[in-house]
Write a protein that holds these residues in place. Structure first.
Motif, PDB file in Angstrom:
ATOM      1  N   SER A 187       0.788  -1.190  -0.051  1.00 14.26           N
ATOM      2  CA  SER A 187      -0.012  -0.183   0.164  1.00 14.26           C
ATOM      3  C   SER A 187       0.870   1.197  -0.039  1.00 14.26           C
ATOM      4  CB  SER A 187      -0.983  -0.121   1.299  1.00 14.26           C
ATOM      5  OG  SER A 187      -1.842   1.403   1.312  1.00 14.26           O
ATOM      6  N   TYR A 229       1.053   4.426  -2.780  1.00 19.00           N
ATOM      7  CA  TYR A 229       1.044   5.522  -2.334  1.00 19.00           C
ATOM      8  C   TYR A 229       1.775   6.525  -2.982  1.00 19.00           C
ATOM      9  CZ  TYR A 229      -0.297   9.603   0.636  1.00 19.00           C
ATOM     10  OH  TYR A 229      -0.794  10.714   1.123  1.00 19.00           O
ATOM     11  N   TYR A 285      -3.572   6.178  -5.183  1.00 20.47           N
ATOM     12  CA  TYR A 285      -4.135   6.120  -4.213  1.00 20.47           C
ATOM     13  C   TYR A 285      -5.340   5.269  -4.099  1.00 20.47           C
ATOM     14  CZ  TYR A 285      -1.425  10.320  -4.083  1.00 20.47           C
ATOM     15  OH  TYR A 285      -0.479  11.264  -4.247  1.00 20.47           O
ATOM     16  N   ALA A 312      -5.431   2.498  -0.788  1.00 19.43           N
ATOM     17  CA  ALA A 312      -6.419   2.327   0.217  1.00 19.43           C
ATOM     18  C   ALA A 312      -7.173   0.957   0.054  1.00 19.43           C
ATOM     19  CB  ALA A 312      -7.555   3.339  -0.055  1.00 19.43           C
ATOM     20  N   LYS A 372      -6.787  -1.639   3.461  1.00 13.76           N
ATOM     21  CA  LYS A 372      -7.989  -2.271   4.016  1.00 13.76           C
ATOM     22  C   LYS A 372      -7.867  -3.697   4.060  1.00 13.76           C
ATOM     23  CE  LYS A 372     -11.216  -0.102   1.523  1.00 13.76           C
ATOM     24  NZ  LYS A 372     -12.566   0.264   1.159  1.00 13.76           N
ATOM     25  N   THR A 391      -5.179   4.183   5.154  1.00 10.77           N
ATOM     26  CA  THR A 391      -6.403   4.138   4.463  1.00 10.77           C
ATOM     27  C   THR A 391      -6.941   5.277   4.356  1.00 10.77           C
ATOM     28  OG1 THR A 391      -6.723   1.889   5.349  1.00 10.77           O
ATOM     29  CG2 THR A 391      -8.519   3.037   4.448  1.00 10.77           C
ATOM     30  N   SER A 421      -5.104   7.663   1.986  1.00  9.89           N
ATOM     31  CA  SER A 421      -5.267   7.349   0.613  1.00  9.89           C
ATOM     32  C   SER A 421      -6.578   7.948   0.030  1.00  9.89           C
ATOM     33  CB  SER A 421      -5.247   6.026   0.574  1.00  9.89           C
ATOM     34  OG  SER A 421      -3.872   5.354   0.785  1.00  9.89           O
ATOM     35  N   TYR A 422      -7.461   7.803   1.105  1.00  9.24           N
ATOM     36  CA  TYR A 422      -8.988   8.234   0.679  1.00  9.24           C
ATOM     37  C   TYR A 422      -8.799   9.885   0.662  1.00  9.24           C
ATOM     38  CZ  TYR A 422     -11.634   4.086   0.728  1.00  9.24           C
ATOM     39  OH  TYR A 422     -12.077   2.505   0.414  1.00  9.24           O
ATOM     40  N   ALA A 472     -12.378   9.563   3.616  1.00 10.31           N
ATOM     41  CA  ALA A 472     -11.598   9.926   4.474  1.00 10.31           C
ATOM     42  C   ALA A 472     -11.947  10.496   5.881  1.00 10.31           C
ATOM     43  CB  ALA A 472     -10.780  11.285   3.741  1.00 10.31           C
ATOM     44  N   TRP A 490     -12.388   7.181   7.926  1.00 10.58           N
ATOM     45  CA  TRP A 490     -11.053   6.499   8.304  1.00 10.58           C
ATOM     46  C   TRP A 490     -10.176   7.423   9.211  1.00 10.58           C
ATOM     47  CZ3 TRP A 490     -10.504   1.617   8.231  1.00 10.58           C
ATOM     48  CH2 TRP A 490     -11.358   0.797   7.190  1.00 10.58           C
TER      49      TRP A 490
END
Length: 947
Positions: A79, A83, A88, A92, A96, A120, A123-124, A133, A136
């Protein structure tokens, strides 16, 4: 670093830029000890996943749990790698999945759990999907609060989490909270000893102070950041350029040029040795900031070369549209104006407009500019500059086409400004309104009046009125929009979703605009269509669920002359003013027509206003009224041009502007010797705008209103504020009837709880207007604790739409500070913003006895079924002619009351019969019925005897 007066999303741009080049991940200092090559990690992941399946089939539970933990660690690294390269969505998804494998492992690995949660959310936040976003980030924050030891164990990771949160909040416009997170991140970063990370955070904090124009404080953080960067790096070059731009904004031009040149020279030497270190963003922005500093230093030719370097770099790497592209064209346009080359300046300004938009049709309506712009700030400045250039041509050539072009561009610029200021912080919005928008409105109005004089066309006349109303409502709409945010009338997640969709649509439209149609990938086309459908569906649901918020932000229907004429009561008029430093424009609308005039302000206009204000607001004692000369002079300027038109009306709603807020129009007289005041001829009330006044009109009432009266100080109270008792206040609220809360019952908490059960509120209490900060003005309730003052900022956030009338029978209810383009900021304005239809209050310190007497007379006329403005006019007339009140004949006592808002009728017309008459009629009816009953009994008994 951000440009002076640039919108907050530019600050977000710098967060993106500097986080992107400074940190590949928002703070993951300790990764699991695995292979770092992306391909090798994926190979290992496939092997471990296969081994996990085999262990489950073989029934080796312990081995399967160990492999699940390793899989979650691998997914964290994968991940992270996604990123780094800007993927992205995949980042995410992998984070997860890592959380899923960690749950399968049944292991308490709090450090890895936190890293996956934070990754996570980050990324959102970059996609951007604000709702996801926010969810999280909320989960990450909750996890961190349960595991506080993580701050000590993985400080770098936690610091990165706060930086990612700050980035996300800056994109959604919450700069203050972003600043708070940056401060937390800075404190944590200092514990790690990571000088570069500390320096980057210091730079972000400097950006915040630059944004609010505290340049000295910004310089402190920029210099601190510069000391933390490693010498001979791009970071250090950035540091000098950013510090130089701050010096330019602070008008330290020599220091600014020195720092900018030093940063560029260091960068040139670095690139000569290490070409791979080239940073195009640095080259573009350093060239632009250098050009701005050179132009401010009057070195226009050198500045023009720097602007063109910026344009060439931007065109080569990012295409013809963008923020710095637009600002560079604007800089060249300003230089062309200095060199007296208007047509070249106009061409450059138009290029700036095109660089600010995805599509720009010169013949398009103003609404077409909304939602299609790259940068609203640069579009506004480009359109305004076009208007300024055409205005100069009108001044020099006096040709009507130039005037029409100037007015058109100003009109478009103001449309863009209204939308732009929704995305500014409140303080920045005020500054932008007073420094950028107010001069534009003044020229637009002056030009519109000149154009109407030349053409005589109703369309030009209507545009003049629309511009006046836009000037009046722009600040009010901002305050009301902020009210929805502060009061959380619209849930925070809804606002975030709105901003997320807007940002996604903006990013996709930019990508589509910068790509030839034949080369546009199907994926982008599908995403863009999907986002457009989502946006329309969201706005439809927003309009249904939160119509007030939607109307403020998305409905741009101007208030027209015809609309006001339709809404006006019979024999009523609406009179709006606009005041500049040189002239006043008045616009009168009646049922039968409209009339507009412009007058040059007399030489000592402000002194005349001040003298009239001072002559009525001080307790006269033994002195006579001395404001006749000032009242006559102001009548000559403000009323005389429309005197004939006013003869046909009985009621006048007046929208004041600037210094006119200090003028009690009731006192204006046509001549010094005249004994007739304007308020005797016409019932006068005041409005903030036609849109607010006529937005909602009530039908005539059929039942009396629900009334609640407050008299917290009707007797002596020992408080630290030593507020004097108001002996007449209890009798005053009793005269109104209804529910009465006196003394200890009249608390702030009781008011807030009970206000929605009333139609009329009577506040017979103390109030105080703060001349420095209007938000601190307050209404005083019974001091049962430390928080007994209801401040203006609290009033404005209440929902008082059901209130028809607030009687603020207290000193200074309509007093306050006048701010440019915002008007008089008072307690009455706060109640109006909260939704109350009409406010009756005072404009200066009032006598307790005379206030109570006038209030009682006002109530008597309301009971007859008169609307509030006519009732106040009749009450004043009775007050001045009644021998009982002769000692209060000075205007200090009777001109004090001010009626603000929409005049309303509180009692049915049958209210001419007072409650006593109603009771008398009922008694008569009962006696008649009893008489008939006894007569009937007597008649029946006689018949029985006869039988």
């Amino acid at each position: 670093m951000v440009r002076n007066n640039v919108a907050p999303h530019l600050f977000a741009f710098f967060l993106i830029l500097l986080i992107g080049h400074a940190l590949s991940l928002p703070g993951y200092g300790r990764q699991p000890r695995m292979a770092k090559n992306p391909q090798s990690v994926e190979d290992i992941f496939q092997e471990k996943q296969h081994a996990y399946s085999s262990a489950l089939r073989a029934g080796h539970r312990a081995e399967a749990l160990k492999l699940a933990r390793q899989l979650s660690e691998l997914l964290c690294i994968m991940s992270n790698n996604q990123y780094k390269v800007g993927k992205y969505g995949q980042s995410a998804s992998m984070a997860k999945s890592g959380l899923h494998w960690l749950a399968q492992a049944e292991a308490d690995m709090d450090t890895l759990h936190f890293q996956l949660l934070s990754l996570t959310a980050a990324s959102y936040g970059r996609v951007p999907q604000a709702d996801s976003a926010a969810y999280w980030y909320s989960k990450t924050s909750g996890y961190l609060s349960v595991h506080p030891r993580l701050r000590r164990i993985i400080t770098d990771d936690v610091c990165g989490y706060y930086m990612g949160q700050a980035y996300f909040l800056s994109r959604t416009g919450d700069l203050q909270q972003a600043f708070n997170y940056l401060q937390i991140a800075g404190e944590l970063a200092r514990k790690t000893g990571n000088r570069r990370l500390v320096a980057i955070i210091d730079n972000y904090i400097g950006n915040y102070f630059f944004q609010i124009r505290q340049y000295d404080q910004a310089a402190v953080y920029y210099q601190r950041a510069l000391r933390g960067y490693k010498p001979g790096t791009v970071d250090q070059c950035w540091g000098y350029v950013i510090l130089g731009n701050n010096d330019r904004a602070a008008q330290h031009l020599a220091a600014g040029l020195a720092n900018l040149r030093r940063g560029q020279m260091m960068y040139s030497k670095l690139i000569a040795k290490q070409p791979q270190q080239r940073n195009v963003d640095f080259e573009i922005q350093a060239s632009y900031y250098m050009a701005e500093c050179l132009r401010a230093s009057k070195q226009v030719d050198t500045a023009a070369r720097a602007y063109r370097i910026c344009l060439a770099l931007h065109q080569q790497h990012y295409g013809p549209r963008g923020e710095f592209m637009a600002y560079s064209w604007l800089g060249l346009s300003h230089i062309a104006r200095v060199k007296s080359n208007p047509w070249q300046a106009l061409d450059f300004a138009r290029r700036g407009s095109r660089a600010s938009c995805y599509r720009l049709d010169a013949q398009a309506s103003s609404a077409d500019y909304i939602g299609t712009v790259v940068n609203e700030k640069t579009l506004y400045e480009s359109l305004r500059l076009e208007g300024d250039i055409w205005w100069d041509e009108w001044i020099h050539q006096r040709k009507r086409p130039a005037l029409a072009k100037a007015v058109q561009r100003y009109d478009l610029a103001l449309t863009v400004a209204a939308r732009l200021r929704r995305n500014l912080m409140p303080e920045e919005s005020k500054f932008f309104l007073s420094t950028n928008v107010a001069p534009c409105i003044e020229r637009a109005l002056a030009g519109s009046f000149d154009l109407f004089q030349q053409t005589g066309m109703e369309t030009d006349k209507n545009r003049l009125f629309t511009l006046m109303e836009r000037h009046r409502t722009m600040a009010l709409s901002d305050r009301l929009h902020e009210k929805y945010r502060m009061a959380r009338a619209v849930p925070y997640l809804v606002i975030q979703r709105e901003q997320s969709l807007r940002q996604q649509k903006l990013d996709l439209e930019k990508a589509a605009a910068d790509t030839p149609p034949e080369a546009l990938p199907d994926s982008i086309r599908k995403q863009l269509n999907y986002i457009r459908v989502e946006s329309h569906a969201f706005l439809d649901s927003l309009e249904q669920a939160f119509p007030g918020y939607y109307a403020l932000k998305y409905e741009t229907r101007p208030v027209s002359v015809e609309y006001v004429q339709q809404q006006l009561p019979e024999q009523a008029g609406y009179l709006g003013y606009f005041v500049s430093d040189q002239f006043v424009i008045g616009f009168l609308i009646t049922k039968t027509g409209s009339h507009v005039f412009r007058r040059q302000l007399p030489r000592h206009f402000s002194e005349t206003v001040t003298h009239l204000w001072q002559s009525v607001r001080r307790d006269p004692g033994m002195f006579i009224y001395t404001g006749q000369n000032s009242a006559t002079a102001l009548h000559r300027t403000l009323i005389h041009p429309i005197e004939n038109q006013l003869r046909s009306i009985e009621r006048l709603i007046t929208a004041r502007d600037g210094l006119l807020h200090y003028i009690p129009f009731d006192l204006l007289t046509p001549s010094v010797s005249s004994t007739s005041y304007l308020g005797e001829q016409i019932a006068i009330s005041y409005a903030y705008s036609a849109e607010l006044t006529f937005a909602r009109l009530d039908s005539l009432p059929t039942i009396p209103p629900r009334i609640t009266g407050y008299a917290p100080y009707y007797q002596s109270i020992q408080t630290s504020d030593t507020l004097l008792p108001l002996r007449e206040s209890l009798a005053e609220v009793r005269a109104w009837g209804g529910r009465i809360l006196a003394g200890p019952e009249a608390t702030k908490d009781t008011f807030i709880r009970a206000v929605k059960q009333s139609d009329v509120i009577v506040l017979a209490t103390h109030a105080q207007a703060d001349g420095q900060k209007s938000e601190r003005s307050y209404v005083a309730f019974y001091p049962n604790g430390t928080d007994y003052r209801l401040r203006a900022v609290e009033i404005a956030t209440l929902s008082l739409e059901q209130l028809k009338l607030v009687v603020l029978s207290a000193c200074h209810g309509n007093a306050g500070v006048i701010q440019q383009s915002e008007g008089l900021l008072s307690l009455a304005r706060a109640f109006r913003m909260a939704g109350c239809r009409t406010i009756l209050t005072t404009s200066w310190s009032a006598s307790d006895e005379s206030t109570a007497a006038l209030n009682t007379l006002f109530l008597q006329h309301l009971l007859r079924g008169l609307p509030t403005d006519l009732a106040l006019q009749k009450a004043r007339s009775d007050f001045r002619t009644d021998k009982r009140f002769r000692r209060w004949n000075h205007p200090y006592h009777w001109a004090n009351f001010t009626l603000i808002g929409t005049p309303v009728t509180l009692y049915p017309a049958s209210g001419e019969q007072t409650p006593v008459k109603w009771i008398g009629g009922l008694c008569l009816l009962c006696l008649t019925g009893a008489g008939f009953f006894f007569w009937r009994q007597l008649h029946l008994s006689k018949q029985a005897q006869a039988l």
